[in-house]
Design a protein around this motif. Sequence first.
Motif, PDB file in Angstrom:
ATOM      1  N   PHE A   1       0.826  -1.215   0.000  1.00 10.35           N
ATOM      2  CA  PHE A   1       0.000   0.000   0.000  1.00 10.35           C
ATOM      3  C   PHE A   1       0.860   1.265   0.000  1.00 10.35           C
ATOM      4  O   PHE A   1       0.449   2.286  -0.566  1.00 10.35           O
ATOM      5  CB  PHE A   1      -0.951  -0.010   1.189  1.00 10.35           C
ATOM      6  N   VAL A   2       2.035   1.204   0.607  1.00  8.41           N
ATOM      7  CA  VAL A   2       2.928   2.364   0.562  1.00  8.41           C
ATOM      8  C   VAL A   2       3.395   2.611  -0.872  1.00  8.41           C
ATOM      9  O   VAL A   2       3.390   3.758  -1.364  1.00  8.41           O
ATOM     10  CB  VAL A   2       4.132   2.159   1.509  1.00  8.41           C
ATOM     11  N   VAL A   3       3.813   1.549  -1.558  1.00 12.48           N
ATOM     12  CA  VAL A   3       4.264   1.697  -2.945  1.00 12.48           C
ATOM     13  C   VAL A   3       3.122   2.188  -3.829  1.00 12.48           C
ATOM     14  O   VAL A   3       3.313   3.046  -4.694  1.00 12.48           O
ATOM     15  CB  VAL A   3       4.833   0.358  -3.465  1.00 12.48           C
ATOM     16  N   ALA A   4       1.909   1.660  -3.618  1.00 14.91           N
ATOM     17  CA  ALA A   4       0.752   2.096  -4.418  1.00 14.91           C
ATOM     18  C   ALA A   4       0.458   3.577  -4.169  1.00 14.91           C
ATOM     19  O   ALA A   4       0.140   4.323  -5.110  1.00 14.91           O
ATOM     20  CB  ALA A   4      -0.467   1.249  -4.070  1.00 14.91           C
ATOM     21  N   ALA A   5       0.562   4.022  -2.910  1.00 11.78           N
ATOM     22  CA  ALA A   5       0.327   5.433  -2.604  1.00 11.78           C
ATOM     23  C   ALA A   5       1.383   6.322  -3.250  1.00 11.78           C
ATOM     24  O   ALA A   5       1.073   7.407  -3.756  1.00 11.78           O
ATOM     25  CB  ALA A   5       0.310   5.644  -1.087  1.00 11.78           C
ATOM     26  N   VAL A   6       2.635   5.877  -3.250  1.00 12.68           N
ATOM     27  CA  VAL A   6       3.702   6.645  -3.901  1.00 12.68           C
ATOM     28  C   VAL A   6       3.453   6.735  -5.403  1.00 12.68           C
ATOM     29  O   VAL A   6       3.645   7.796  -6.019  1.00 12.68           O
ATOM     30  CB  VAL A   6       5.072   6.011  -3.600  1.00 12.68           C
ATOM     31  N   CYS A   7       3.009   5.646  -6.010  1.00 10.71           N
ATOM     32  CA  CYS A   7       2.713   5.657  -7.450  1.00 10.71           C
ATOM     33  C   CYS A   7       1.595   6.649  -7.760  1.00 10.71           C
ATOM     34  O   CYS A   7       1.671   7.392  -8.751  1.00 10.71           O
ATOM     35  CB  CYS A   7       2.311   4.257  -7.911  1.00 10.71           C
ATOM     36  N   LEU A   8       0.565   6.666  -6.926  1.00  7.86           N
ATOM     37  CA  LEU A   8      -0.536   7.601  -7.138  1.00  7.86           C
ATOM     38  C   LEU A   8      -0.054   9.043  -7.002  1.00  7.86           C
ATOM     39  O   LEU A   8      -0.443   9.917  -7.797  1.00  7.86           O
ATOM     40  CB  LEU A   8      -1.655   7.324  -6.145  1.00  7.86           C
ATOM     41  N   TYR A   9       0.793   9.296  -6.028  1.00  8.95           N
ATOM     42  CA  TYR A   9       1.320  10.656  -5.848  1.00  8.95           C
ATOM     43  C   TYR A   9       2.175  11.085  -7.039  1.00  8.95           C
ATOM     44  O   TYR A   9       2.054  12.213  -7.531  1.00  8.95           O
ATOM     45  CB  TYR A   9       2.136  10.733  -4.565  1.00  8.95           C
ATOM     46  N   LEU A  10       3.029  10.172  -7.508  1.00  7.50           N
ATOM     47  CA  LEU A  10       3.888  10.505  -8.643  1.00  7.50           C
ATOM     48  C   LEU A  10       3.062  10.816  -9.893  1.00  7.50           C
ATOM     49  O   LEU A  10       3.400  11.711 -10.665  1.00  7.50           O
ATOM     50  CB  LEU A  10       4.856   9.352  -8.926  1.00  7.50           C
TER      51      LEU A  10
END
Length: 325
Positions: free
Chosen positions: A196-205
């Motif tokens: 979920f951390v990686v998914a949140a970072v992808c969404l932010y990017l």
Amino acid sequence: MSNPVLSRAFEGPATKGKTPAGYPVHPGYQPQPGGQQSQWQQAPQQPQQQWGQQPQQPQQQWGQQPQGWQQAPQQYGSPESLQQGYNMPSPTNADMGRMTVDDVVVKTGTLVGVVAVVGVIAAFIAGSNPNLVMPLWIGGLIGGLVLGLVNAFRREPSVPLIMAYAVFEGAFLGAISWWANAIVPGVVMQAVFATFVVAAVCLYLYRSGAVKVTQRFQSVLKLALISYLIFCVINLGVVLLAPQVGLFGIRSVEFGGIALGLGIGLIAVIIASMSLIADFDSISKGVAAGVPSRYAWTAAFGITVTLVWMYIEILRILLILFSND
């Protein structure tokens, strides 16, 4: 696009085609049969008259209002009603039955929730009876793979089939998560949190514009996906035919005390992250194009597939990193 699920849905008939005048076709467009013009395009026909004759005017008595004078307010509405309609807000995508970001978020949460609940149940069953681990593992893997392909190649989304995929995928993830947690206690929660951390970072990017899905981005991603798929097929053959190499096949091979699987897993997580960003871009384009609301299930299915893949890759990295094998 990288995700065939989203590309088939959002680049299909809902967003393709042009009108006879060359304009893009939007949802709800209905061409006139036989290429005929609509009524507002057709010029009104005037009655013919002979040469030298004066046009006939309707006769009316003195003091009478012209014919149709009193019917105009009923036909076009009063000035107050016209002003009220003008002041009304424009209809949203939800009002017009089109897909919205909120629809995708809700349906994605529903699918991920189904996967999680079934996964917890499968892990509990596996803990109560370890003999059921392999049936859950293999059955969930095969069922999820078959239903994943069926849903991927369907033009129209099927909610029962998508839900069935989530159930089978939950059984598969529950079995392997119980097995992984038995090898390294606590590794499952770490993998879930990291996913979920990686998914949140992808969404932010993606939302910040730091990463843009260009044609070059899609070409690189497509090449990476094909290359990784070829590696997975080869590695599966090594696991089945040469189990002495290690539990994870080629990934278990070490160079200088460092397992090759760590580097491969990191590359796989990067590819999965790129695929997730491409999914976000596909959904944004689908919302902008006004695809029907039912395709929110297709978008949720595509994101769920990517998240499951990312979780498996992160879980494998943690197992290689912390286990003794």
